[in-house]
Design a protein around this motif. Structure first.
Motif, PDB file in Angstrom:
ATOM      1  N   LYS A 162      67.407  70.664 -19.538  1.00  0.00           N
ATOM      2  CA  LYS A 162      66.760  69.788 -18.491  1.00  0.00           C
ATOM      3  C   LYS A 162      67.606  69.555 -16.942  1.00  0.00           C
ATOM      4  O   LYS A 162      68.223  68.671 -16.737  1.00  0.00           O
ATOM      5  N   PRO A 163      67.358  70.647 -16.074  1.00  0.00           N
ATOM      6  CA  PRO A 163      67.884  70.514 -14.876  1.00  0.00           C
ATOM      7  C   PRO A 163      67.420  69.103 -14.106  1.00  0.00           C
ATOM      8  O   PRO A 163      66.247  69.234 -14.089  1.00  0.00           O
ATOM      9  N   THR A 164      68.351  68.253 -13.917  1.00  0.00           N
ATOM     10  CA  THR A 164      67.801  66.985 -13.148  1.00  0.00           C
ATOM     11  C   THR A 164      68.559  66.838 -11.869  1.00  0.00           C
ATOM     12  O   THR A 164      69.989  66.950 -11.580  1.00  0.00           O
ATOM     13  N   GLY A 165      67.638  66.439 -10.889  1.00  0.00           N
ATOM     14  CA  GLY A 165      68.327  65.814  -9.636  1.00  0.00           C
ATOM     15  C   GLY A 165      68.516  64.651  -9.713  1.00  0.00           C
ATOM     16  O   GLY A 165      67.849  63.636 -10.123  1.00  0.00           O
ATOM     17  N   PHE A 166      69.822  64.044  -8.708  1.00  0.00           N
ATOM     18  CA  PHE A 166      70.230  62.785  -8.730  1.00  0.00           C
ATOM     19  C   PHE A 166      70.238  62.351  -7.264  1.00  0.00           C
ATOM     20  O   PHE A 166      71.345  63.096  -6.876  1.00  0.00           O
ATOM     21  N   MET A 167      69.728  61.773  -6.652  1.00  0.00           N
ATOM     22  CA  MET A 167      69.899  61.342  -5.282  1.00  0.00           C
ATOM     23  C   MET A 167      70.652  59.984  -5.231  1.00  0.00           C
ATOM     24  O   MET A 167      70.138  59.020  -5.695  1.00  0.00           O
ATOM     25  N   SER A 168      71.822  59.762  -4.513  1.00  0.00           N
ATOM     26  CA  SER A 168      72.347  58.491  -4.284  1.00  0.00           C
ATOM     27  C   SER A 168      73.076  58.378  -3.192  1.00  0.00           C
ATOM     28  O   SER A 168      73.508  59.524  -2.343  1.00  0.00           O
ATOM     29  N   ASN A 169      73.501  57.196  -2.569  1.00  0.00           N
ATOM     30  CA  ASN A 169      74.209  57.153  -1.379  1.00  0.00           C
ATOM     31  C   ASN A 169      75.786  56.888  -1.824  1.00  0.00           C
ATOM     32  O   ASN A 169      76.704  56.277  -1.134  1.00  0.00           O
ATOM     33  N   SER A 170      76.029  57.064  -3.261  1.00  0.00           N
ATOM     34  CA  SER A 170      77.492  56.975  -3.487  1.00  0.00           C
ATOM     35  C   SER A 170      78.034  58.594  -3.946  1.00  0.00           C
ATOM     36  O   SER A 170      77.339  59.206  -4.736  1.00  0.00           O
ATOM     37  N   ILE A 171      78.989  58.867  -3.365  1.00  0.00           N
ATOM     38  CA  ILE A 171      79.572  60.057  -3.871  1.00  0.00           C
ATOM     39  C   ILE A 171      80.071  59.977  -5.096  1.00  0.00           C
ATOM     40  O   ILE A 171      80.159  61.242  -5.734  1.00  0.00           O
ATOM     41  N   GLU A 172      80.573  59.093  -5.570  1.00  0.00           N
ATOM     42  CA  GLU A 172      81.302  58.939  -6.996  1.00  0.00           C
ATOM     43  C   GLU A 172      80.235  59.084  -7.993  1.00  0.00           C
ATOM     44  O   GLU A 172      80.285  59.871  -9.040  1.00  0.00           O
ATOM     45  N   VAL A 173      78.924  58.512  -7.712  1.00  0.00           N
ATOM     46  CA  VAL A 173      77.983  58.843  -8.607  1.00  0.00           C
ATOM     47  C   VAL A 173      77.572  59.976  -8.872  1.00  0.00           C
ATOM     48  O   VAL A 173      77.039  60.806  -9.665  1.00  0.00           O
ATOM     49  N   ARG A 174      77.327  60.717  -7.382  1.00  0.00           N
ATOM     50  CA  ARG A 174      76.676  62.298  -7.529  1.00  0.00           C
ATOM     51  C   ARG A 174      77.767  63.163  -8.143  1.00  0.00           C
ATOM     52  O   ARG A 174      77.389  64.166  -8.802  1.00  0.00           O
TER      53      ARG A 174
END
Length: 225
Positions: A162-174
């Motif tokens: 399951k390739p999943t995209g994660f969009m965030s304004n936190s580089i730590e989360v990404r």
């Protein structure tokens, strides 16, 4: 009251693990626990929760079914079926409304100096919508891609990639959500050569639930923001 994180379009998943890390969980807002985002009153209730609790991180997981690549194939197959096409159009418009609502929450979080995380399958057509592209164009916002087998996603012992995209304004989360499978020819690098199984039907519904290791990765990154 200030909470550490809240979830939208999701029952208690990441919020259920918060206390293990000394974090304060906020609302988990989903149809399963009383939030119907088609209703004005429930959208207001969600906004009230965000404004009152001021979560450090909001996770959005709006329904992705109508944004799947399979739906593009179905659209071609049923292009002459007026009933099917009308039903599809109704579904895709609802799905877009949900993404649009999440995008407004994300903008609010960013403007308030806080964080958001948007999750959808990596190949979902939603990444090409105006709402998502507008958020992606904001400063410090980017997307990572992770394979969920690397976080323990499996069904009956078989890994689910399951390739999943994660969009965030936190580089730590990404950074925390960027592990990809190194296995070759369908094998999973986390299970001593076990083969990935297809993520469709019942398996896809189960894969919509974040593995515990994925929840923990999000929370550990939140601690370090």
């Amino acid at each position: 009251m200030r909470v550490d994180m809240s979830e939208m379009f999701s029952p208690e998943r990441v919020t259920s693990v918060c206390k293990q890390y000394g974090l304060i969980p906020g609302q988990a807002m989903d149809i399963k626990n009383g939030f119907d985002f088609d209703l004005t009153a429930d959208r207001k209730k969600a906004w009230d929760s965000i404004l009152q609790d001021k979560p450090k991180l909001v996770i959005g997981s709006p329904p992705c079914t109508f944004f799947s690549r399979l739906q593009e194939l179905n659209k071609h197959m049923y292009r002459n079926d007026e009933i099917w096409m009308a039903k599809f159009q109704e579904g895709i418009e609802q799905a877009k409304r949900y993404v649009r609502f999440c995008a407004k929450i994300y903008e609010h979080q960013r403007e308030a100096g806080r964080y958001f995380l948007h999750e959808h399958p990596a190949q979902a057509t939603s990444w090409c919508t105006e709402e998502v592209k507008r958020i992606m164009d904001l400063e410090n916002v980017d997307r990572s891609v992770a394979h969920q087998c690397q976080y323990g996603a499996q069904h009956e012992g078989h890994p689910i990639k399951k390739p999943t995209g994660f969009m965030s304004n936190s580089i730590e989360v990404r950074k925390a959500l960027s592990k990809v499978c190194k296995g070759k020819q369908g094998h999973c690098s986390r299970t001593e050569g076990g083969d990935h199984i297809l993520c469709n039907g019942r398996v896809a519904r189960l894969a919509a639930i974040f593995p515990v290791k994925l929840c923990k990765a999000i929370l550990l990154s939140l601690i370090h923001i």
